[in-house]
Design a protein around this motif. Structure first.
Motif, short mmCIF file in Angstrom:
data_model
loop_
_atom_site.label_atom_id
_atom_site.label_comp_id
_atom_site.label_asym_id
_atom_site.label_seq_id
_atom_site.Cartn_x
_atom_site.Cartn_y
_atom_site.Cartn_z
N ARG A 170 10.25 11.66 9.78
CA ARG A 170 8.86 11.79 9.34
C ARG A 170 8.42 13.25 9.29
O ARG A 170 7.76 13.68 8.34
N LYS A 171 8.78 13.99 10.32
CA LYS A 171 8.36 15.40 10.35
C LYS A 171 8.99 16.18 9.21
O LYS A 171 8.33 17.01 8.57
N GLN A 172 10.26 15.91 8.91
CA GLN A 172 10.92 16.60 7.81
C GLN A 172 10.31 16.20 6.47
O GLN A 172 10.16 17.03 5.56
N THR A 173 9.94 14.93 6.34
CA THR A 173 9.31 14.47 5.10
C THR A 173 8.00 15.18 4.85
O THR A 173 7.71 15.62 3.73
N VAL A 174 7.19 15.32 5.90
CA VAL A 174 5.92 16.04 5.77
C VAL A 174 6.18 17.48 5.35
O VAL A 174 5.50 18.02 4.46
N SER A 175 7.16 18.12 5.98
CA SER A 175 7.49 19.50 5.62
C SER A 175 7.91 19.60 4.16
O SER A 175 7.52 20.54 3.45
N THR A 176 8.71 18.65 3.70
CA THR A 176 9.16 18.65 2.31
C THR A 176 7.99 18.48 1.35
O THR A 176 7.88 19.22 0.36
N LEU A 177 7.12 17.53 1.64
CA LEU A 177 5.97 17.29 0.76
C LEU A 177 5.05 18.51 0.70
O LEU A 177 4.57 18.88 -0.37
N LEU A 178 4.84 19.14 1.84
CA LEU A 178 3.96 20.31 1.87
C LEU A 178 4.60 21.52 1.20
O LEU A 178 3.90 22.40 0.69
N ALA A 179 5.93 21.56 1.19
CA ALA A 179 6.62 22.66 0.50
C ALA A 179 6.64 22.45 -1.01
O ALA A 179 6.56 23.41 -1.79
N GLU A 180 6.74 21.20 -1.44
CA GLU A 180 6.88 20.88 -2.86
C GLU A 180 5.54 20.78 -3.58
O GLU A 180 5.47 21.00 -4.80
N LEU A 181 4.47 20.43 -2.85
CA LEU A 181 3.21 20.07 -3.48
C LEU A 181 2.05 20.92 -2.99
O LEU A 181 2.08 21.44 -1.87
N ASP A 182 1.03 21.04 -3.81
CA ASP A 182 -0.23 21.67 -3.41
C ASP A 182 -1.19 20.55 -3.01
O ASP A 182 -1.82 19.91 -3.86
N VAL A 183 -1.28 20.33 -1.72
CA VAL A 183 -2.09 19.24 -1.20
C VAL A 183 -3.55 19.69 -1.07
O VAL A 183 -3.83 20.81 -0.64
N SER A 184 -4.46 18.82 -1.43
CA SER A 184 -5.89 19.13 -1.31
C SER A 184 -6.40 18.88 0.11
O SER A 184 -7.23 19.65 0.62
#
Length: 270
Positions: A102-116
């Motif tokens: 889960r922690k790695q997934t969050v890191s990946t999403l935050l690296a790949e995407l511009d989250v609002s």
């Protein structure tokens, strides 16, 4: 808040389409909650259509509650399309500190995407900030870290809003911090209350793009007010969920206690 906002009326007039890639535990409650609010949910997780659905949606929610490799790919596809369209993208990092996956997934999403917006409980935000915290699975758990500083640090690092929900909610962009009081303890007894809140934030952000921090603060105050109203009628967790959906449907802007929202500017401690 500096001026009264009428996001609720605008939301109900426009009925924004909220694309949810979410977890199997909460999908039904989340969809019914959005409908009760006045938004329009679409629960589309297939990689074959995730980007296409996000392209026609007003906002997109990514919830990592029940993860697998395919859902991660779908989240990235949907998130990239939301970014391309300039639409709000909300991340709910369910149980971010519970497992390495889960922690790695969050890191990946935050690296790949511009989250609002990242909307989570104290344990989840502490995990993203790498602050010490004793998380309890997907629940908040306990800790002594300064969660406001943790939230501000995450907001600055990822250039987004961060909302930490609990007895008192906070939302920050790294400089301004809003504190929102209210709610009821029964809200913590229903699976999916936090997940639905993330979807509600996504809906309000879709009509509050010009003032995102205020829009999220308003959505948190609205949600707490709905919890208070539901608790007045409920005898326990079972009928509380029903009364809560009714409250989402029946609440008016004039019912929301704007005095429960306190926004201040704070220095971020590096």
């Amino acid at each position: 808040m500096n001026s009264r906002i009428s996001l609720l009326k605008e939301l109900r007039d426009k009925s924004p389409l909220v694309h949810c890639i979410t977890n199997i535990v909460v999908a039904n409650f989340q969809a019914n909650g959005l409908l009760a609010l006045g938004a329009s949910p679409i629960m589309a997780a297939a990689i074959e259509e995730a980007g296409e659905v996000s392209a026609i949606s007003s906002s997109t929610l990514l919830n990592i509650g029940t993860l697998d490799g395919v859902s991660i790919a779908s989240m990235i596809a949907a998130g990239k399309m939301a970014n391309e369209k300039g639409n709000p993208l909300v991340l709910d990092p369910v149980g971010a500190g519970a497992t390495a996956f889960r922690k790695q997934t969050v890191s990946t999403l935050l690296a790949e995407l511009d989250v609002s917006l990242i909307r989570g409980n104290a344990g989840e935000i502490a995990a993203i900030a790498n602050f010490p915290w004793d998380a309890k699975g997907v629940d908040a758990g306990d800790g002594t870290a300064d969660i406001v500083e943790a939230a501000k640090g995450v907001a600055v690092r990822h250039k987004c809003l961060v909302a930490v929900t609990g007895k008192t909610d906070i939302v920050t962009d790294g400089a301004f911090v809003a504190q929102i009081t209210g709610g009821h303890p029964l809200m913590s007894q229903i699976t999916g209350m936090g997940c639905l809140l993330s979807a509600v934030c996504a809906a309000f952000l879709s009509v509050g793009k010009n003032h995102p921090l205020e829009a999220v603060a308003y959505s948190l105050a609205f949600y707490k007010q709905a919890g208070e109203r539901a608790a007045e009628l409920a005898s326990g967790p079972g009928d509380f969920a029903v009364h809560f959906l009714n409250a989402l449907h029946l609440l008016k802007d004039s019912d929301v206690n704007q005095a429960s929202i306190f926004i201040q500017k704070e220095a971020f401690q590096q």
